[in-house]
Scaffold this motif. Structure first.
Motif, PDB file in Angstrom:
ATOM      1  N   HIS A  79       0.865  -1.181   0.000  1.00 57.48           N
ATOM      2  CA  HIS A  79       0.000   0.000   0.000  1.00 57.48           C
ATOM      3  C   HIS A  79       0.898   1.226   0.000  1.00 57.48           C
ATOM      4  O   HIS A  79       1.843   1.326   0.780  1.00 57.48           O
ATOM      5  CB  HIS A  79      -0.904   0.031   1.238  1.00 57.48           C
ATOM      6  N   GLN A  81       0.833   5.680  -0.444  1.00 58.30           N
ATOM      7  CA  GLN A  81       0.007   6.877  -0.581  1.00 58.30           C
ATOM      8  C   GLN A  81       0.863   8.130  -0.384  1.00 58.30           C
ATOM      9  O   GLN A  81       1.900   8.106   0.277  1.00 58.30           O
ATOM     10  CB  GLN A  81      -1.158   6.869   0.403  1.00 58.30           C
ATOM     11  N   ASN A 141     -13.226   5.408 -10.586  1.00 57.87           N
ATOM     12  CA  ASN A 141     -13.511   4.082 -10.044  1.00 57.87           C
ATOM     13  C   ASN A 141     -12.969   2.978 -10.955  1.00 57.87           C
ATOM     14  O   ASN A 141     -12.655   1.880 -10.497  1.00 57.87           O
ATOM     15  CB  ASN A 141     -15.019   3.897  -9.843  1.00 57.87           C
ATOM     16  N   LYS A 144      -9.520   2.437  -9.832  1.00 55.25           N
ATOM     17  CA  LYS A 144      -9.470   1.742  -8.539  1.00 55.25           C
ATOM     18  C   LYS A 144      -9.695   0.248  -8.715  1.00 55.25           C
ATOM     19  O   LYS A 144      -9.012  -0.583  -8.105  1.00 55.25           O
ATOM     20  CB  LYS A 144     -10.514   2.326  -7.592  1.00 55.25           C
ATOM     21  N   LYS A 145     -10.650  -0.117  -9.574  1.00 56.79           N
ATOM     22  CA  LYS A 145     -10.962  -1.535  -9.774  1.00 56.79           C
ATOM     23  C   LYS A 145      -9.858  -2.259 -10.530  1.00 56.79           C
ATOM     24  O   LYS A 145      -9.549  -3.414 -10.246  1.00 56.79           O
ATOM     25  CB  LYS A 145     -12.291  -1.668 -10.528  1.00 56.79           C
ATOM     26  N   GLY A 148      -6.105  -0.586  -8.421  1.00 56.76           N
ATOM     27  CA  GLY A 148      -6.017  -0.303  -7.003  1.00 56.76           C
ATOM     28  C   GLY A 148      -5.642   1.144  -6.733  1.00 56.76           C
ATOM     29  O   GLY A 148      -5.219   1.510  -5.640  1.00 56.76           O
ATOM     30  N   LEU A 149      -5.795   1.981  -7.744  1.00 60.69           N
ATOM     31  CA  LEU A 149      -5.428   3.392  -7.642  1.00 60.69           C
ATOM     32  C   LEU A 149      -6.641   4.222  -7.221  1.00 60.69           C
ATOM     33  O   LEU A 149      -7.711   4.109  -7.798  1.00 60.69           O
ATOM     34  CB  LEU A 149      -4.908   3.884  -8.991  1.00 60.69           C
ATOM     35  N   SER A 150      -6.473   5.068  -6.200  1.00 62.66           N
ATOM     36  CA  SER A 150      -7.597   5.868  -5.729  1.00 62.66           C
ATOM     37  C   SER A 150      -7.140   7.254  -5.288  1.00 62.66           C
ATOM     38  O   SER A 150      -5.955   7.478  -5.027  1.00 62.66           O
ATOM     39  CB  SER A 150      -8.307   5.160  -4.563  1.00 62.66           C
ATOM     40  N   PHE A 188      -2.563   3.690  -3.655  1.00 60.89           N
ATOM     41  CA  PHE A 188      -2.778   2.478  -4.427  1.00 60.89           C
ATOM     42  C   PHE A 188      -2.539   1.263  -3.542  1.00 60.89           C
ATOM     43  O   PHE A 188      -1.830   1.306  -2.543  1.00 60.89           O
ATOM     44  CB  PHE A 188      -1.874   2.427  -5.663  1.00 60.89           C
ATOM     45  N   ASP A 189      -3.182   0.168  -3.930  1.00 62.29           N
ATOM     46  CA  ASP A 189      -3.035  -1.098  -3.229  1.00 62.29           C
ATOM     47  C   ASP A 189      -2.797  -2.182  -4.267  1.00 62.29           C
ATOM     48  O   ASP A 189      -3.564  -2.322  -5.221  1.00 62.29           O
ATOM     49  CB  ASP A 189      -4.297  -1.409  -2.415  1.00 62.29           C
ATOM     50  N   GLN A 190      -1.715  -2.937  -4.072  1.00 55.73           N
ATOM     51  CA  GLN A 190      -1.363  -3.971  -5.024  1.00 55.73           C
ATOM     52  C   GLN A 190      -0.670  -5.125  -4.306  1.00 55.73           C
ATOM     53  O   GLN A 190      -0.660  -5.197  -3.073  1.00 55.73           O
ATOM     54  CB  GLN A 190      -0.459  -3.404  -6.118  1.00 55.73           C
TER      55      GLN A 190
END
Length: 254
Positions: A79, A81, A141, A144-145, A148-150, A188-190
């Motif tokens: 994660h 940010q 969105n 994000k889907k 994983g980027l927001s 982001f989450d990966q």
């Protein structure tokens, strides 16, 4: 000329953020035994980081140090940010003034730039089919889907966003429209895994591969590969992507 340079820099940074996550992928069905960090790891963004040749240290004070970090867990999750401080507008104006830039001059031409024509159509749509400024929240969105980027702290119901949806332009008086406590961020989450590599001189070193399908495919190379080193007892992760001029340095936070 100053306005053109700053606007070009802004667009370049936005593209860097987009391209940096373009090659991330995830494969939940992969059955490959990966190596991860033995313990959860927390890293801060080092002032040695450079973006388009500019030292991160020059603008580091505009970011919340407690809210800007990378974490790598012992089960293969990453994660990251980057979040600005709460009084971003006031601090940014002070920084621009220090470097001799007039904010009114910099923002005067914003309304003349069609973001759809300048950025979205030539760059973003190919990577994210369906992305449209007509529906900003739904479009983000998609990122994000898939990646994983927001975004953090963006009010998609604000008049600024609604105006961009209508005109595809950023208002020239955007600074006046922003609240005094405005801040925002990107996250982001990966997934990740560790690889042991050998350089041309036969020396072995650890690397951090971000992503899954791309990282595990023998016919491709992952876009995001951190090399691992150590400095004063702390792990250092370094990412260099020369063609978009990014040198990202993460320092273990003990």
């Amino acid at each position: 000329m100053k306005r053109f340079r700053i606007l070009s820099l802004i667009i370049t940074v936005l593209l860097i953020l987009t391209f940096s996550f373009t090659f991330f992928a995830c494969d939940k069905d992969a059955e490959i035994k990966d190596e991860y960090f033995e313990n959860d790891m927390l890293f801060k963004i080092s002032d040695d980081t450079e973006i388009v040749g500019l030292p991160f240290g020059l603008v580091a004070d505009l970011f919340d140090k407690e809210e800007s970090y990378f974490t790598f867990t012992s089960d293969g999750k990453v994660h990251g940010q980057l979040k600005t401080i709460d009084n971003l507008v006031e601090s940014a104006l002070g920084l621009l003034d220090l470097f001799g830039y007039d904010i009114n001059e910099l923002t005067a031409g914003l309304a003349d730039i069609d973001i759809d024509e300048a950025v979205i159509q030539p760059y973003v749509v190919d990577m994210f089919p369906g992305f449209t400024l007509d529906h900003v929240e739904e479009s983000f969105n998609l990122m994000k889907k898939s990646l994983g980027l927001s975004l953090i702290g963006i009010d998609f119901e604000s008049e600024i966003i609604k105006g961009i949806e209508r005109t595809h332009r950023v208002p020239s008086d955007i600074i006046d429209q922003l609240p005094s406590n405005f801040s925002f961020g990107i996250a982001f989450d990966q997934t990740y895994h560790l690889e042991t590599l050998t350089d041309s001189e036969g020396n072995t070193f650890k690397a951090v591969y971000v992503g899954d399908i791309v990282a595990h495919n023998e016919n491709t190379e992952p876009f995001v590969v951190f090399t691992q080193s150590e400095k004063k007892g702390k792990k250092i992760l370094t990412l260099d992507v020369e063609f978009i001029m990014i040198h990202l340095v993460l320092e273990e936070k003990l």
